[in-house]
Design a protein around this motif. Sequence first.
Motif, PDB file in Angstrom:
ATOM      1  N   PHE A  18      17.878 -45.019  52.592  1.00  0.00           N
ATOM      2  CA  PHE A  18      17.248 -45.288  51.505  1.00  0.00           C
ATOM      3  C   PHE A  18      16.677 -45.442  50.994  1.00  0.00           C
ATOM      4  N   ARG A  19      15.631 -45.474  49.404  1.00  0.00           N
ATOM      5  CA  ARG A  19      13.993 -46.135  50.059  1.00  0.00           C
ATOM      6  C   ARG A  19      14.050 -45.864  48.197  1.00  0.00           C
ATOM      7  N   ILE A  20      13.348 -47.060  47.645  1.00  0.00           N
ATOM      8  CA  ILE A  20      13.626 -47.109  46.164  1.00  0.00           C
ATOM      9  C   ILE A  20      12.286 -48.003  46.118  1.00  0.00           C
ATOM     10  N   ALA A  21      11.334 -48.259  45.345  1.00  0.00           N
ATOM     11  CA  ALA A  21       9.880 -48.989  44.374  1.00  0.00           C
ATOM     12  C   ALA A  21      10.688 -49.956  43.342  1.00  0.00           C
ATOM     13  N   ARG A  22       9.192 -51.025  43.726  1.00  0.00           N
ATOM     14  CA  ARG A  22       9.942 -51.943  42.090  1.00  0.00           C
ATOM     15  C   ARG A  22       9.573 -50.664  41.126  1.00  0.00           C
ATOM     16  N   GLN A  23       8.222 -50.548  40.850  1.00  0.00           N
ATOM     17  CA  GLN A  23       7.925 -49.720  39.938  1.00  0.00           C
ATOM     18  C   GLN A  23       8.334 -48.153  39.698  1.00  0.00           C
ATOM     19  N   PRO A  24       9.067 -48.059  38.716  1.00  0.00           N
ATOM     20  CA  PRO A  24       8.739 -45.994  38.429  1.00  0.00           C
ATOM     21  C   PRO A  24       7.415 -45.744  39.624  1.00  0.00           C
ATOM     22  N   LEU A  25       7.578 -44.734  40.362  1.00  0.00           N
ATOM     23  CA  LEU A  25       6.897 -44.060  41.053  1.00  0.00           C
ATOM     24  C   LEU A  25       6.624 -42.826  39.859  1.00  0.00           C
ATOM     25  N   VAL A  26       6.698 -42.051  39.079  1.00  0.00           N
ATOM     26  CA  VAL A  26       6.413 -40.607  38.807  1.00  0.00           C
ATOM     27  C   VAL A  26       6.379 -40.671  37.060  1.00  0.00           C
ATOM     28  N   PRO A  27       5.628 -40.450  36.737  1.00  0.00           N
ATOM     29  CA  PRO A  27       5.956 -40.678  34.726  1.00  0.00           C
ATOM     30  C   PRO A  27       7.273 -39.816  34.785  1.00  0.00           C
ATOM     31  N   ALA A  28       8.336 -40.262  34.184  1.00  0.00           N
ATOM     32  CA  ALA A  28       9.495 -39.466  33.426  1.00  0.00           C
ATOM     33  C   ALA A  28       9.919 -38.445  33.119  1.00  0.00           C
ATOM     34  N   TRP A  29       8.189 -38.157  32.654  1.00  0.00           N
ATOM     35  CA  TRP A  29       8.671 -36.436  32.147  1.00  0.00           C
ATOM     36  C   TRP A  29       8.389 -35.555  32.946  1.00  0.00           C
ATOM     37  N   ALA A  30       7.327 -36.290  34.179  1.00  0.00           N
ATOM     38  CA  ALA A  30       7.375 -34.391  35.341  1.00  0.00           C
ATOM     39  C   ALA A  30       8.938 -34.638  36.041  1.00  0.00           C
ATOM     40  N   ARG A  31       9.655 -35.266  35.630  1.00  0.00           N
ATOM     41  CA  ARG A  31      11.305 -34.018  36.460  1.00  0.00           C
ATOM     42  C   ARG A  31      12.207 -33.660  35.443  1.00  0.00           C
ATOM     43  N   GLN A  32      11.600 -33.560  34.539  1.00  0.00           N
ATOM     44  CA  GLN A  32      12.652 -33.194  32.698  1.00  0.00           C
ATOM     45  C   GLN A  32      12.134 -31.924  32.790  1.00  0.00           C
ATOM     46  N   GLN A  33      10.429 -30.830  33.510  1.00  0.00           N
ATOM     47  CA  GLN A  33       9.798 -29.813  32.727  1.00  0.00           C
ATOM     48  C   GLN A  33      10.623 -28.424  33.885  1.00  0.00           C
ATOM     49  N   LEU A  34      10.579 -27.445  33.295  1.00  0.00           N
ATOM     50  CA  LEU A  34      10.357 -26.370  33.483  1.00  0.00           C
ATOM     51  C   LEU A  34       8.861 -25.768  34.143  1.00  0.00           C
ATOM     52  N   ILE A  35       8.660 -26.003  35.369  1.00  0.00           N
ATOM     53  CA  ILE A  35       7.019 -24.871  35.408  1.00  0.00           C
ATOM     54  C   ILE A  35       7.040 -23.494  35.303  1.00  0.00           C
ATOM     55  N   TYR A  36       5.809 -23.385  34.977  1.00  0.00           N
ATOM     56  CA  TYR A  36       5.600 -22.072  35.229  1.00  0.00           C
ATOM     57  C   TYR A  36       4.169 -21.659  35.229  1.00  0.00           C
ATOM     58  N   GLN A  37       4.086 -20.794  36.713  1.00  0.00           N
ATOM     59  CA  GLN A  37       2.790 -20.746  37.278  1.00  0.00           C
ATOM     60  C   GLN A  37       1.944 -19.207  36.993  1.00  0.00           C
ATOM     61  N   ILE A  38       1.003 -19.728  36.474  1.00  0.00           N
ATOM     62  CA  ILE A  38       0.102 -18.023  35.594  1.00  0.00           C
ATOM     63  C   ILE A  38      -1.266 -18.049  36.980  1.00  0.00           C
ATOM     64  N   PHE A  39      -0.854 -17.139  37.489  1.00  0.00           N
ATOM     65  CA  PHE A  39      -2.957 -16.046  38.139  1.00  0.00           C
ATOM     66  C   PHE A  39      -3.173 -15.968  37.104  1.00  0.00           C
ATOM     67  N   PRO A  40      -4.438 -16.612  36.182  1.00  0.00           N
ATOM     68  CA  PRO A  40      -4.613 -16.254  35.036  1.00  0.00           C
ATOM     69  C   PRO A  40      -5.609 -14.810  35.354  1.00  0.00           C
ATOM     70  N   ASP A  41      -5.719 -14.184  36.083  1.00  0.00           N
ATOM     71  CA  ASP A  41      -6.058 -12.450  35.838  1.00  0.00           C
ATOM     72  C   ASP A  41      -4.990 -11.542  36.184  1.00  0.00           C
ATOM     73  N   ARG A  42      -3.889 -11.844  35.997  1.00  0.00           N
ATOM     74  CA  ARG A  42      -3.101 -11.082  36.321  1.00  0.00           C
ATOM     75  C   ARG A  42      -2.148 -11.441  34.933  1.00  0.00           C
ATOM     76  N   PHE A  43      -2.335 -12.324  34.106  1.00  0.00           N
ATOM     77  CA  PHE A  43      -0.895 -12.881  33.596  1.00  0.00           C
ATOM     78  C   PHE A  43      -1.165 -12.039  32.064  1.00  0.00           C
ATOM     79  N   ALA A  44      -1.808 -12.424  31.346  1.00  0.00           N
ATOM     80  CA  ALA A  44      -2.164 -11.190  29.447  1.00  0.00           C
ATOM     81  C   ALA A  44      -3.688 -11.186  29.354  1.00  0.00           C
TER      82      ALA A  44
END
Length: 607
Positions: A104-130
């Motif tokens: 197990f491994r835990i850091a003394r301070q939070p490692l990742v901004p809290a918002w980062a784990r709450q997301q739904l990511i959408y990857q766009i290849f700009p020339d082919r999206f719209a």
Amino acid sequence: MFLQHLPLAPWAERTGAGLRLTLLSDTPDLDEVHVRFLLDNEETWQPLARAADRGRFACFEATIPWCPTGPTTRYCFRVLRDGVPYWLAATGPQRRVPNEAHHFRIARQPLVPAWARQQLIYQIFPDRFARGPDAPRERPPHAFGYGKAPVHALDWGAPLDVKPSWSAFYGGDLAGIGERLGHLQAIGVTTVYLTPVFASGSNHRYDTEDYDHVDAGLGGDEALVALSRQLHANGMRLVLDAVLNHTGANHPWFNRFAQHEVPGAWQSAGSRWQGWYARDEHGRPVYWKGHQSLPVLDYAHPEVLDTFIRAPDSVLRRWLQPPVSADGWRLDAVHMLGEGPGAGNNAAMLRAMRDAVRDENPEAILVGEHFSEASPWLQGDQEDAAMNYWGFTLPLWQWLAGVDFGGRAAPIATTDLVDWLGESRAVVPHEVALAQWNALDSHDTQRLFTLLGTDEARHALALALQFGYPGVPCIYYGDEVGLQGGNDPDNRRCFDWSGASWRGGILERVKQLAAWRRDRAELREGACITLAHGNDWVAFARVNATAVTLLLLNRGDAVDAVLPLDALPFDVDRWDSPSGHAWTLDGRTVRLPLPACDAVWLWSADA
């Protein structure tokens, strides 16, 4: 005898005195209970004291000091009963001292901004999206990659039957993305990740020619500012693609095709940029994986470091600043970046990137691209997360499609899937595992839906794991409507905005899964426990301090599944099935008929 510990509160809590740990056991009369941890890489032992029981579990607690060196404190447990030692690590019960990579491994301070784990990511290849209202824009008649090539302006959705494929443009742009945000919001998308947008001669733009300006074909700098403001005004975030390992051969610094007035590193040994590019033992330029359109940068040169990382207006810093105010970077091929012709001092470069980005914006994130195992970069001092090809996409492909990324036959048994996923979670801190980008495919792979022969039932299993497994779902544009595609460039087809080719069942499934993940905190932040598995099925539990969600995946024929719930840290009295499946509860055992090629969801009803 049963032991349980989850690396999140209330079983692991940061305190002013150190890290407070709780070990659960179904056996109260243990001879010894110790936590083994590392201080300055030295083995240290501390006993745990008996505490008040929690439900059916005996509890043992201790507070250990934080490791003064390194980003995390690593630990495991050892108990002795009747002279026999039992161990518990992040990979589960062990009969011997666990490999320290599996502690197990835990850091003394939070490692990742809290918002980062709450997301739904959408990857766009700009020339082919719209396309936006002003597209298509006029482009120069020629582009430069491996050499001079004619630019092909194609009608939206027309077959890609011209060569070279990298100089074919359909006219997708940033304004077009802004016009389609309603579609993304209807799915539940919260973060847009754009493949490169900076000036380039190719449609993929991984051969950057100008880091200071957005490609005019996408609308230029003003279009990125407008899109960022639109995203932020709608409560969404923007992640850009940083191509820092190499430039394009037509970049003025290299100037291989003599398109720029000032001689570059290709033309002249006296060029001010001569030392910016890596050279082999014969003094020849080094190219990324041999592609002569992509000369590799040399981070041993202080001006390269300043330009991309250290200077107040460095590339990494500048685009995090207003008016664009991007929320983070995806780092292309970053594991190959370094001093000289290889990846020398790569970790030092990544730490410098993290320091620069955090200094500019403490809430900005760094996500690395790694097709191989990425844990060395994910220990809290370099990247916040990775595109989780190794720890999610590849095992999923091999379990459902029986092939690897190279198209080679690579079927795996369910027990191999369980072991692979378990190890990939164990070797990074839990909060990093929660921030990993879990994709079914991307612009660098075949589309999984095509790979599965457009089998929607099998594809539904993949989606269920994507939204139910630790990490952040990352949807490659069009996956939500069943867009197909083979290997590059076929995996970069135009999005069909007519809707004629959409698979409505897939779209509704994605929306439902996104809503469940948004509503159930344990799916975003909980630990993951493998409860049981058979030849073709597996059952996972996602658990936080108050709630549980069970996810069962069956790639085979119908089977009667039996799930022992002893591994859960608390008992659940009532269950619901949002997927509409039947089950029976027999004490701490769930029994249910698991349909063929289906995903079953159960969750605690009192959450």
